[in-house]
Enzyme design. Sequence first.
Site, PDB file in Angstrom:
ATOM      1  N   SER A   1      91.470  62.190  41.938  1.00 30.24           N
ATOM      2  CA  SER A   1      91.435  62.835  42.505  1.00 30.24           C
ATOM      3  C   SER A   1      90.695  64.361  42.766  1.00 30.24           C
ATOM      4  O   SER A   1      91.645  64.766  41.733  1.00 30.24           O
ATOM      5  CB  SER A   1      92.760  62.777  43.663  1.00 30.24           C
ATOM      6  OG  SER A   1      93.198  63.872  44.697  1.00 30.24           O
TER       7      SER A   1
ATOM      8  N   LYS B   1      87.975  60.556  45.219  1.00 31.29           N
ATOM      9  CA  LYS B   1      88.686  60.806  46.383  1.00 31.29           C
ATOM     10  C   LYS B   1      88.618  62.477  46.477  1.00 31.29           C
ATOM     11  O   LYS B   1      88.916  63.023  45.373  1.00 31.29           O
ATOM     12  CB  LYS B   1      90.120  60.848  45.859  1.00 31.29           C
ATOM     13  CG  LYS B   1      91.135  60.784  46.825  1.00 31.29           C
ATOM     14  CD  LYS B   1      92.276  60.354  46.768  1.00 31.29           C
ATOM     15  CE  LYS B   1      93.749  61.487  47.012  1.00 31.29           C
ATOM     16  NZ  LYS B   1      95.081  60.669  46.308  1.00 31.29           N
TER      17      LYS B   1
ATOM     18  N   ASP C   1      91.453  62.698  51.423  1.00 28.04           N
ATOM     19  CA  ASP C   1      93.075  62.773  51.482  1.00 28.04           C
ATOM     20  C   ASP C   1      93.035  63.965  52.250  1.00 28.04           C
ATOM     21  O   ASP C   1      92.875  65.575  51.691  1.00 28.04           O
ATOM     22  CB  ASP C   1      93.865  63.282  50.208  1.00 28.04           C
ATOM     23  CG  ASP C   1      95.297  63.104  50.359  1.00 28.04           C
ATOM     24  OD1 ASP C   1      95.450  62.771  51.707  1.00 28.04           O
ATOM     25  OD2 ASP C   1      95.753  63.118  49.142  1.00 28.04           O
TER      26      ASP C   1
ATOM     27  N   GLU D   1      92.684  58.910  53.890  1.00 22.12           N
ATOM     28  CA  GLU D   1      93.726  59.027  53.658  1.00 22.12           C
ATOM     29  C   GLU D   1      95.344  59.949  54.637  1.00 22.12           C
ATOM     30  O   GLU D   1      94.929  61.655  54.407  1.00 22.12           O
ATOM     31  CB  GLU D   1      94.420  59.390  52.069  1.00 22.12           C
ATOM     32  CG  GLU D   1      95.507  58.815  51.784  1.00 22.12           C
ATOM     33  CD  GLU D   1      95.748  59.272  50.120  1.00 22.12           C
ATOM     34  OE1 GLU D   1      94.381  59.392  49.195  1.00 22.12           O
ATOM     35  OE2 GLU D   1      96.926  58.650  49.553  1.00 22.12           O
TER      36      GLU D   1
ATOM     37  N   ASP E   1     100.059  57.115  53.089  1.00 21.20           N
ATOM     38  CA  ASP E   1     100.387  57.172  52.079  1.00 21.20           C
ATOM     39  C   ASP E   1     101.952  57.777  52.075  1.00 21.20           C
ATOM     40  O   ASP E   1     103.171  57.314  52.399  1.00 21.20           O
ATOM     41  CB  ASP E   1      99.546  58.722  51.632  1.00 21.20           C
ATOM     42  CG  ASP E   1     100.333  59.134  49.959  1.00 21.20           C
ATOM     43  OD1 ASP E   1     101.118  58.435  49.821  1.00 21.20           O
ATOM     44  OD2 ASP E   1      99.876  59.935  49.516  1.00 21.20           O
TER      45      ASP E   1
ATOM     46  N   GLY F   1      98.749  58.596  42.842  1.00 22.70           N
ATOM     47  CA  GLY F   1      99.084  58.673  41.926  1.00 22.70           C
ATOM     48  C   GLY F   1      99.704  60.898  42.230  1.00 22.70           C
ATOM     49  O   GLY F   1      99.672  61.569  43.341  1.00 22.70           O
TER      50      GLY F   1
HETATM   51  O1  NPG Z   1      95.762  61.802  40.014  1.00 23.79           O
HETATM   52  O2  NPG Z   1      97.437  61.383  39.891  1.00 23.79           O
HETATM   53  C1  NPG Z   1      96.511  61.704  40.743  1.00 23.79           C
HETATM   54  C2  NPG Z   1      96.822  62.967  41.623  1.00 23.79           C
HETATM   55  C3  NPG Z   1      96.376  62.148  42.819  1.00 23.79           C
HETATM   56  O3  NPG Z   1      95.997  63.937  44.787  1.00 23.79           O
HETATM   57  C4  NPG Z   1      96.737  62.867  44.389  1.00 23.79           C
HETATM   58  N1  NPG Z   1      98.275  62.833  44.959  1.00 23.79           N
HETATM   59  O4  NPG Z   1      98.822  63.789  47.917  1.00 23.79           O
HETATM   60  O5  NPG Z   1      98.512  61.953  46.944  1.00 23.79           O
HETATM   61  C5  NPG Z   1      98.619  63.047  46.580  1.00 23.79           C
HETATM   62  C6  NPG Z   1      98.388  64.072  45.494  1.00 23.79           C
HETATM   63  C7  NPG Z   1      99.846  64.424  44.804  1.00 23.79           C
HETATM   64  C8  NPG Z   1     100.076  64.929  43.705  1.00 23.79           C
HETATM   65  C9  NPG Z   1     100.855  64.860  45.873  1.00 23.79           C
HETATM   66  C10 NPG Z   1     100.833  65.672  43.299  1.00 23.79           C
HETATM   67  C11 NPG Z   1     101.809  65.190  44.977  1.00 23.79           C
HETATM   68  C12 NPG Z   1     102.384  65.839  43.848  1.00 23.79           C
END
Ligand code: NPG
Length: 374
Positions: free
Chosen positions: A142, A168, A195, A220, A245, A297
């Site tokens: 991401s 992403k 996202d 997303e 999500d 994640g």
């Molecule tokens: O690789 O862990 C990872 C990050 C993936 O984009 C990611 N997470 O909105 O999904 C999300 C976002 C996020 C990260 C949301 C931290 C909240 C806290």
Amino acid sequence: MSIAFVIHSLEIPLVRPFRTSFGSQSIRDVVLVEAVNDSGVSGWGECVTMAWPGYSAEYTRGAINVMREFLLPTLLPLLDQGERGGTPEPDSVRAALSVMQGNPMAKSAVETALLDLWLRERNLSLGEFLGAARDRVDCGVSVGIPDSIEDLMTEVGQYVDQGYLRIKLKVEPGWDLDALRAVRSQWPEIPLQVDANQAYRRSDAEHLAKFDEFNLLLIEQPLPEDDLLGHTLISSVVSTPICLDESILSVESAESAIEFGATTIINIKPGRVGGFLAAREIHNLCVEKSIPVWCGGMLETGIGRAANIALAALPGFTLPGDTSASNRYYKEDVTEPFVLDNGQLRVPTGPGIGVVPIASNLVGMSTATELIEL
Ligand code: NPG
């Protein structure tokens, strides 16, 4: 048999700031819950809250408070019964916690620490317990919102070179089409998705339809969490699949979103849905309804990552997850690092989540440690 809980607060610098439509972070505020039985065996769970309620209503200090004041005391009768039977069964823990509303991330951390302990006592891995169907999982990455297109291209280029199987991009109004155009022109074939973390509105449907030309796997969470109808409406204007999500909080909300036509792909995050048992139920529902799922994640350390990878090994997880290698996030992880191998991570096979914190890292990263003896 008695169980003590230790709440470890850690701070770990991220290798680069991670900006999304709800804010930016450069240090990960981490809470690890440790459940220790009286033989000295520990189970671990990670609380994925952030320092502020930007992604959802939960935030770290609130989560610690709700664990201390409500979730752990609620388990007391169960732990007393455990004096005869050992660590309580995962289903009983889940049922006991369910008398408290909301707070899925805090619940997930407590439930996972006890599940990990229960599995370690039985010498069973989380993957076996959940029904993992493979020993490696496909990984995506991401990419936060950077300062410029140039920075974006550099960062994506590094991830492509490292072998990530899908990219992403975080998007928001004002940071979307140009970023997609740039990435697509350089990497016409790479599996790509975006996202929005709820940053658009129903009135943006025509704008979101412009994403279609970039051949994305999915968009997303474009709209606010509670706007299921809005997601259904934009699905009739946008051809790219919509993936939810934040809106998916339980097996019931997953079923509603599917039946309502608001989503055709689901991101499963154990923290968002209250734990791994709920995550498995949503996975099973999606398999039954032919809805592909992938594992989200929350910038987890190796503790949360290990457990997520076990989940991502279930058969319905057919898209690469946000399950990146440790070095995507941290120079030093709290566990032994997870290292990408041909775009994949290996599912841990040891008892429980299969990893433990490295003691000196835990101490070095710690900002507070609280012992709670019930
Ligand atoms: O690789 O862990 C990872 C990050 C993936 O984009 C990611 N997470 O909105 O999904 C999300 C976002 C996020 C990260 C949301 C931290 C909240 C806290």
